[in-house]
Motif scaffolding. Sequence first.
Motif, mmCIF file in Angstrom:
data_model
loop_
_atom_site.group_PDB
_atom_site.id
_atom_site.type_symbol
_atom_site.label_atom_id
_atom_site.label_comp_id
_atom_site.label_asym_id
_atom_site.label_seq_id
_atom_site.Cartn_x
_atom_site.Cartn_y
_atom_site.Cartn_z
ATOM 1 N N TRP A 102 50.807 9.127 -12.043
ATOM 2 C CA TRP A 102 51.359 8.071 -12.908
ATOM 3 C C TRP A 102 52.712 8.469 -13.473
ATOM 4 O O TRP A 102 53.638 7.674 -13.509
ATOM 5 C CB TRP A 102 50.394 7.770 -14.067
ATOM 6 N N VAL A 103 52.810 9.717 -13.939
ATOM 7 C CA VAL A 103 54.062 10.178 -14.538
ATOM 8 C C VAL A 103 55.186 10.159 -13.495
ATOM 9 O O VAL A 103 56.314 9.795 -13.781
ATOM 10 C CB VAL A 103 53.889 11.589 -15.144
ATOM 11 N N ASP A 104 54.835 10.523 -12.255
ATOM 12 C CA ASP A 104 55.824 10.517 -11.184
ATOM 13 C C ASP A 104 56.363 9.121 -10.908
ATOM 14 O O ASP A 104 57.470 8.965 -10.427
ATOM 15 C CB ASP A 104 55.207 11.089 -9.900
ATOM 16 N N VAL A 132 47.041 11.606 -13.787
ATOM 17 C CA VAL A 132 48.148 11.704 -14.737
ATOM 18 C C VAL A 132 49.453 12.079 -14.022
ATOM 19 O O VAL A 132 50.494 11.449 -14.219
ATOM 20 C CB VAL A 132 47.819 12.732 -15.848
ATOM 21 N N ASP A 176 57.002 6.838 -13.041
ATOM 22 C CA ASP A 176 57.813 6.287 -14.136
ATOM 23 C C ASP A 176 57.245 5.003 -14.739
ATOM 24 O O ASP A 176 57.972 4.055 -14.995
ATOM 25 C CB ASP A 176 59.243 6.021 -13.651
#
Lengths: 268, 136, 133
Positions: C96-98, C93, C100
């Motif tokens: 993935w968030v890093d 997670v 964008d």
Amino acid sequence: MTNYIRIIDTDLAVHVLEHLPTPVMAVNREMELVFLNEAGLKHIGRSWEEVKGKPCKDILQSRHCGTSECKMRQVMDGGQVATVRNEMKINGRTVPVEYTAAALKDQDGTIVGGVEYIIDITERVRQEKKLQEQSKTIREISTPAIKLWDRMVILPVVGVVDSQRAQQMMSAMLQKIMATAAKVIILDIQGVAAMDTAVANHLIKIAKATKLMGCRCIISGITPAVAETLVQLGIELTDIDTNSTLQDSLFDAFSLLDLTVTPKGSKQ
Amino acid sequence: MQNRLKTLHFELTDPFDNVQVVICCKRFLKDLGFGEAQQYLIASAVSELSTNIIRYAGKGTISIGTTYRNGTVGFVVAARDDGPGIPDLKKAMAENYSSGKGLGLGLPSVKRIMDEFEIHSTPGQGTRVTAIKWLE
Amino acid sequence: MKQYSSVSALGSYTISDCLIVPVAPEAEVEELQRLHREILELVAETGAKGVLVNLSSVNILSSYSFTTLREILRGVSLLGATGVLVGLRPGVVAAWVDRDLDFSEMHTARTMEDALALVTTRREKQEADAKQA
């Protein structure tokens, strides 16, 4: 150009330099020692006869010695007076020091050598380390993710959020969701001191990550000031549930878990 | 009271330095007479400037102080760095521009929050921002 | 209560109209692409209403894997079922968030039970909407 016309008692000047309680050193253009005061000699544990005329790098053996970092070399090549940090061996142990180097000029302004004084900064470095440690500790204790109810976690955010802290918040939160299989998390930002785009970006990121974990994120503590700032910043918290008060968020969180809060003795 | 509000100067080198800037800024704004919502808003704009410095230039300074015009008191912030500068200032001041990570709303939002805003940037030499918010 | 009505070569099985797809810890893109085909075939074949992709033992998922997973969910949605990513791990997670990536329209759940409930809720809503129309 200003000429400082002073009558100097040479003997007194040497006496003062000799007794200055910190090492003072002078070299000629070939970087050979032409002067080292008492404190300097005491530091390296040698007598003046032993070191006189020797290359200073052999005597001091600091981290900068013989490298391009040497300020003494730089000032003699026309550089500005500079104060830098360095490390040197004193009585067999490595000590953090700070030294200031300046060029020595003759009456015509020709650089004939260099002079520097060295200050032991062990105590200052120790204080700095302590301060760093403390701020690290503050950061760590200020990002708690607390299990509030079965499958409910709260992350109170207080103070100033920087990228490092945001990362800690993120990892603390993800781990907690994982460990408790949380279904809803409340991110309470009432205590956040300021909301710039970086902070907002971190909060959005955290909300996105929560969603990926299969958990709902409710941001509480959107006071009128926070709301106005978000509008001024042009930030839209779309897809994120927000509330003004923690109480409202708590109510929503219970609803998401199919729970209701009723006063004692009231009819269901 | 006005004598007490001397200019404050902050050296920025580490992301953690922004904490000091924001906390002191809020106290300063409160002493100056700004309301709570305004304190938050202006401190956020200052935080934006200081975060930009740390992120893009690595180090720089933030100064906060007071200014007077026609009997009105104003809060003034000056941000300064010797970093890479902003190559296209017009673009950076346009809405929705992002020079990398982040939301890219930074500088225009500071301009919007403050009453007066001035920016000078020379590529390779650094950026200077001065902004004023008048006390209504 | 739970019945295993069909088991595929990749270890997928169905529970109450949901296809459960376990993903191996060291799954690479190629394997996910193989899964992609098999999942769509199985959904078409069994008329499953939900596809629960269990990622709880996967520690690393590249952005290629992310793209493949999103394609799986889109395909499943086109077949009229609900696709859910279940049990994503913190490391995945955070990465993935890093980057964008676009997570909109992606269904996720922490546990299998939550995922099953999500599929049921969506199905009930769809049926109610259909009745109204």
